[in-house]
Design an enzyme around this catalytic site. Structure first.
Site, PDB file in Angstrom:
ATOM      1  CG  ASP A  39      -1.888  -1.295   1.358  1.00 33.10           C
ATOM      2  OD1 ASP A  39      -2.153  -1.746   0.452  1.00 33.10           O
ATOM      3  OD2 ASP A  39      -2.174  -1.638   2.493  1.00 33.10           O
ATOM      4  N   GLY A 122     -11.723  -7.281   7.705  1.00 31.39           N
ATOM      5  CA  GLY A 122     -12.869  -7.722   7.484  1.00 31.39           C
ATOM      6  C   GLY A 122     -13.876  -7.081   8.215  1.00 31.39           C
ATOM      7  CG  ASN A 161     -14.005  -0.345   6.052  1.00 35.25           C
ATOM      8  OD1 ASN A 161     -13.683   0.145   7.087  1.00 35.25           O
ATOM      9  ND2 ASN A 161     -13.395  -1.378   5.696  1.00 35.25           N
ATOM     10  CB  ALA A 162     -13.505   5.230   7.927  1.00 39.73           C
ATOM     11  CB  ILE A 163      -9.600   1.636   5.278  1.00 36.80           C
ATOM     12  CG1 ILE A 163     -10.439   0.852   4.388  1.00 36.80           C
ATOM     13  CG2 ILE A 163     -10.043   1.029   6.612  1.00 36.80           C
ATOM     14  CD1 ILE A 163      -9.852  -0.671   4.264  1.00 36.80           C
ATOM     15  CG  ASP A 164      -7.807   1.370   1.311  1.00 33.09           C
ATOM     16  OD1 ASP A 164      -7.163   0.924   2.378  1.00 33.09           O
ATOM     17  OD2 ASP A 164      -8.283   0.401   0.529  1.00 33.09           O
ATOM     18  CB  SER A 181     -12.187  -1.019   1.458  1.00 29.65           C
ATOM     19  OG  SER A 181     -12.082  -2.504   1.370  1.00 29.65           O
ATOM     20  CD1 TRP A 183     -20.410  -2.243   5.066  1.00 30.36           C
ATOM     21  CD2 TRP A 183     -18.057  -2.967   4.613  1.00 30.36           C
ATOM     22  NE1 TRP A 183     -20.029  -3.020   6.153  1.00 30.36           N
ATOM     23  CE2 TRP A 183     -18.672  -3.688   5.940  1.00 30.36           C
ATOM     24  CE3 TRP A 183     -16.866  -3.190   4.304  1.00 30.36           C
ATOM     25  CZ2 TRP A 183     -17.793  -4.385   6.810  1.00 30.36           C
ATOM     26  CZ3 TRP A 183     -15.916  -3.935   5.270  1.00 30.36           C
ATOM     27  CH2 TRP A 183     -16.544  -4.642   6.276  1.00 30.36           C
ATOM     28  CD  GLU A 217      -9.216  -3.263  -1.318  1.00 32.88           C
ATOM     29  OE1 GLU A 217     -10.134  -3.259  -0.206  1.00 32.88           O
ATOM     30  OE2 GLU A 217      -8.223  -4.343  -1.474  1.00 32.88           O
TER      31      GLU A 217
END
Length: 334
Positions: A39, A122, A161-164, A181, A183, A217
């Site tokens: 990443d 996950g 989803n609060a990532i990336d 990502s 969802w 994502e």
């Protein structure tokens, strides 16, 4: 997700194989040195380069990994960004995760902004944090950072989803944060350009891309030639030689969308045009991000090296555009 998923020595394999068109960009460079990263994000500072990536699980606190380079070609390991995760992470997640994920570096004026993700694999009990550095020194990239806490969080029951995270500062002076990502897919929020936190005057959650709960994502945005280009990763990440990650792209006239692919299929309905996929020893390319390299726009991504048992590796590529205005990458390194 540019899932800051266990960046342990021996994770994976890459896959590449993008298109070429128009005059075409140069071949992707052969990188050397310590390339193990997942990443990745890259920032050019005064002619030198700093890269950061997902932390190793349960090593050095799982904090972000750092690489440096004098020329963008030969890379050296520069350790980690500290050895302890910020206090807000365990409070938000209810536990300390094995590592921090998917950082993104950007600059506005003299300030460097570092966004990163904390999550449990996950689940969408997640958060995006921010650290700032008033004068990033590429010779000492771990120094000078102040953590500013959480910018955006999600929890069970939320549709995102609060990532990336990925920050883009647009030509009109505004700043935006893309993220998401699985969802409901890729989302966008406007930022206060100076503080780096969410803009109080705009609480709209914009939707950019979705696969109906499927794998999309690692969002990254590029403003070029009257369009905004949205780069994402599809399919399975973080499985070494079994990874099926590949890089897709769509574009829109406004940063908030709607984004469509070459065939006009909306990215909110699963659309996307393939830019890079597995090829030879390069397995599962993805976790990509746009960065500025001199006067050119480049893409950085990771892949899993089939000759190294699937270890995640760093790769960069200059972005070209074909006659129809779609991004293309040069030939892969051997």
């Amino acid at each position: 997700m540019r899932r800051l998923f266990a960046l342990m020595l021996g994770l994976s394999t890459l896959a590449l194989g993008g298109g070429n068109g128009g005059s075409g960009p140069p071949a992707q460079p052969t990188l050397t040195g310590d390339l193990q990263i997942h990443d990745p994000t890259v920032l050019e500072v005064g002619g030198r380069y700093v890269a950061m990536g997902t932390g190793f699980e349960n090593i050095d606190g799982g904090t972000l990994r750092i690489k440096t380079s004098a020329d963008g070609l030969r890379w050296s390991d520069a350790g980690t960004l500290g050895t302890a995760q910020p206090a807000w992470v365990a409070k938000q997640l209810g536990t300390q995760p094995p590592n921090l994920w998917a950082p993104t570096l950007s600059r506005r004026g003299s300030t460097t902004y570092l966004y990163y993700a904390a999550s449990l694999f996950g689940k969408n009990t997640s958060g995006i944090g921010l650290a700032t550095n008033p004068h990033l020194d590429p010779a000492h990239p771990a120094a000078g950072w102040t953590d500013q806490g959480a910018v955006l969080t999600s929890k069970r029951g939320d549709t995102f989803n609060a990532i990336d995270p990925f920050r883009i500062d647009t030509n009109d002076g505004r700043a935006w944060l893309a993220f998401g990502s699985f969802w409901d897919g890729i989302k966008l929020r406007e930022l206060d350009a100076v503080s780096g936190k969410l803009r109080p005057g705009n609480s709209t959650l914009y939707s950019l891309a979705s696969r109906g709960g499927g794998a999309v994502e690692a969002a990254s945005l590029l403003e070029h030639g009257g369009y905004f280009y949205l780069f994402v990763s599809f399919d399975r990440c973080c499985a070494g030689l079994d990874s099926t990650y590949h890089i897709m792209v769509g574009r829109a006239k406004q940063i908030t969308g709607p984004y469509t692919d070459r065939e006009g299929v909306p990215m909110m309905k699963g659309g996307g045009s393939q830019l890079q996929a597995s090829s030879g020893r390069l397995i599962g390319p993805g976790g990509q991000e746009v960065y500025r390299n001199g006067a050119q726009d480049w893409l950085v991504y990771h892949y899993y090296d089939g000759d190294l048992g699937g270890t995640p590796q760093l790769q960069t590529a200059q972005i070209g555009f074909d006659a129809a205005g779609w991004p293309v990458l040069g030939a892969l390194p051997k």
